[in-house]
Motif scaffolding. Structure first.
Motif, short mmCIF file in Angstrom:
data_model
loop_
_atom_site.label_atom_id
_atom_site.label_comp_id
_atom_site.label_asym_id
_atom_site.label_seq_id
_atom_site.Cartn_x
_atom_site.Cartn_y
_atom_site.Cartn_z
N TYR A 269 0.83 -1.21 0.00
CA TYR A 269 0.00 0.00 0.00
C TYR A 269 0.87 1.26 0.00
O TYR A 269 0.64 2.19 -0.78
N LEU A 270 1.87 1.27 0.85
CA LEU A 270 2.72 2.45 0.96
C LEU A 270 3.61 2.62 -0.27
O LEU A 270 3.87 3.75 -0.72
N LEU A 271 4.08 1.52 -0.82
CA LEU A 271 4.84 1.59 -2.07
C LEU A 271 3.96 2.17 -3.17
O LEU A 271 4.43 2.97 -3.99
N GLY A 272 2.70 1.75 -3.19
CA GLY A 272 1.78 2.26 -4.19
C GLY A 272 1.51 3.75 -4.07
O GLY A 272 1.08 4.40 -5.03
N ARG A 273 1.74 4.29 -2.89
CA ARG A 273 1.55 5.73 -2.68
C ARG A 273 2.84 6.51 -2.90
O ARG A 273 2.91 7.72 -2.63
N GLY A 274 3.87 5.81 -3.38
CA GLY A 274 5.08 6.49 -3.81
C GLY A 274 6.21 6.56 -2.80
O GLY A 274 7.26 7.14 -3.08
N TYR A 275 6.05 5.95 -1.62
CA TYR A 275 7.11 6.02 -0.61
C TYR A 275 8.22 5.02 -0.93
O TYR A 275 7.96 3.90 -1.37
N ARG A 276 9.47 5.45 -0.67
CA ARG A 276 10.60 4.59 -0.99
C ARG A 276 11.64 4.51 0.14
O ARG A 276 12.40 3.55 0.21
N ARG A 277 11.70 5.49 1.01
CA ARG A 277 12.70 5.49 2.08
C ARG A 277 11.98 5.14 3.39
O ARG A 277 11.47 6.01 4.09
N PHE A 278 11.96 3.85 3.70
CA PHE A 278 11.17 3.31 4.80
C PHE A 278 11.97 3.20 6.09
O PHE A 278 13.11 2.75 6.09
N GLY A 279 11.34 3.58 7.19
CA GLY A 279 11.85 3.30 8.52
C GLY A 279 10.83 2.47 9.27
O GLY A 279 9.64 2.42 8.91
N TYR A 280 11.27 1.80 10.32
CA TYR A 280 10.37 0.98 11.15
C TYR A 280 10.63 1.28 12.61
O TYR A 280 11.77 1.30 13.07
N VAL A 281 9.55 1.52 13.36
CA VAL A 281 9.62 1.72 14.81
C VAL A 281 8.74 0.67 15.47
O VAL A 281 7.55 0.56 15.16
N GLY A 282 9.34 -0.13 16.36
CA GLY A 282 8.58 -1.22 16.97
C GLY A 282 8.85 -1.38 18.45
O GLY A 282 9.55 -0.58 19.07
N HIS A 283 8.27 -2.44 19.00
CA HIS A 283 8.45 -2.77 20.42
C HIS A 283 8.91 -4.22 20.54
O HIS A 283 9.26 -4.86 19.54
N ASP A 284 8.89 -4.75 21.74
CA ASP A 284 9.44 -6.07 22.05
C ASP A 284 8.76 -7.18 21.24
O ASP A 284 7.55 -7.36 21.31
N TRP A 285 9.55 -7.93 20.49
CA TRP A 285 9.03 -9.05 19.71
C TRP A 285 8.93 -10.33 20.52
O TRP A 285 8.25 -11.28 20.11
N THR A 286 9.62 -10.41 21.64
CA THR A 286 9.59 -11.63 22.45
C THR A 286 8.20 -11.90 22.98
O THR A 286 7.69 -13.03 22.92
N SER A 287 7.55 -10.87 23.51
CA SER A 287 6.21 -11.04 24.05
C SER A 287 5.13 -10.82 23.01
O SER A 287 3.99 -11.25 23.20
#
Length: 340
Positions: A181-199
């Motif tokens: 969806y975001l690629l389709g809206r023209g975005y190319r420089r992606f960042g990711y912000v997340g939290h703990d994957w263990t839980s």
């Protein structure tokens, strides 16, 4: 008699099954489980090994009541403060209304050992069915659920094979569709912000799906920043500040959920960054708080009420555990919002 054979049964594991596997009498098993009378250490360990192998849970109901059932449905969720799960419980309550069954709700606090103890406690009361958030369990918890013979609905996700019934969405596919969806809206420089994957392994599945979508388009995830703890608005605000301090050229940041993304919006408001115009922000869950922001959050909405309602309707619609497993995809919707 091995655990594999017992696991295939549609009835629950009995005291006799444990006694047969341990090669002792049923009276001996009962005495050990009640911690009544002197028992040799070797015999005790053999019986407890059989209990672990079969997933046997003692019946806490007495006599005639046990034969007629408890009219209870056990429900285990990881949190009541995360609005996602009260909405699931709302669907469960709606489906139980008028059935004569009552939900007994327990909270695991995202801890599998705690979940295991709660499963043992609830199964001891011989519920008609169990609803549990997620497909990940300890080995012992899974053995108890399999051996119980009761209907089991594992809800919120469908990315792995369930014990009996899974109701929810594919989190990996949701992450993949977010990327597309975001690629389709023209975005190319992606960042990711997340939290703990263990839980919260469902957040990791969404991350994996996002990375796969970007890779398919030959676009790399430029920067990642994760908080080693549960998701929160504050963590999202702080993590976005950190990732932008390292990379000023991002044009979109995908957050692990709406809590984190809402914090990201707050950081933007304080830093004079215009969501969407200067930096696109995208969440997951479709929470009301995200839609109540001055700039409504772009996100994915999961059908949480429907998940709970569907699980109960299926469990009570067929009381006996079927031979085959069933997976029900309740889907999700992309909310366009105003931040991406």
């Amino acid at each position: 008699m091995g655990a594999k054979r017992l696991a295939g049964r549609q009835r629950g594991v009995t005291l006799a099954d444990v006694a047969l596997l341990a090669q002792v009498s049923e009276i001996t098993v009962s005495r050990i489980l009640r911690n009544h009378g002197p028992i040799g250490a070797d015999t005790r360990e053999r019986v407890m090994a059989a209990v672990r192998q079969t997933g046997y849970v003692p019946n806490r109901l007495a006599g005639g009541l046990a034969s007629s059932g408890s009219k209870l449905v056990g429900v285990i969720v990881p949190s009541l403060t995360n609005i996602v799960f009260p909405e699931v419980l709302g669907g469960i309550r709606s489906a139980l209304e008028g059935t004569g069954f009552q939900a007994v709700i327990a909270v695991s606090d995202y801890d599998l050992a705690t979940e295991q103890a709660l499963i043992a406690s609830l199964l001891a009361w011989k519920p008609e069915a169990m609803v549990i958030a997620g497909l990940d369990h300890t080995e012992m918890a899974r053995a108890m659920l399999v051996g119980s013979g009761v209907r089991i609905a594992e809800v919120m996700e469908i990315d792995s094979q369930p014990i009996d019934l899974a109701v929810g969405l594919s989190h990996r596919q949701a992450g993949f569709d977010t990327g597309q969806y975001l690629l389709g809206r023209g975005y190319r420089r992606f960042g990711y912000v997340g939290h703990d994957w263990t839980s919260d392994h469902r957040a990791k599945l969404r991350y994996d799906g996002l990375v796969a979508a970007l890779a398919e388009a030959k676009v790399a995830l430029v920067e990642t920043c994760r908080f080693e703890g549960p998701s929160s608005v504050g963590a999202g605000r702080d993590m976005l500040a950190q990732i932008l301090a390292r990379r000023h050229d991002l044009d979109v940041v995908v957050f692990s959920n709406d809590d984190m993304a809402t914090g990201g919006v707050f950081h933007c408001l304080g830093a004079g960054i215009r969501p969407k115009q200067d930096l696109a922000l995208f969440g997951f869950n479709g929470l009301d708080v995200g839609q109540a922001l001055p700039t409504p959050l772009s996100t994915v909405r999961s059908n949480r009420f429907l998940i709970g309602k569907t699980a109960i309707e299926k469990l009570l619609g067929q009381r006996e555990r079927p031979e085959g497993r069933e997976i029900i995809d309740t889907g999700y919707d992309i909310i366009t919002g105003a931040t991406a």
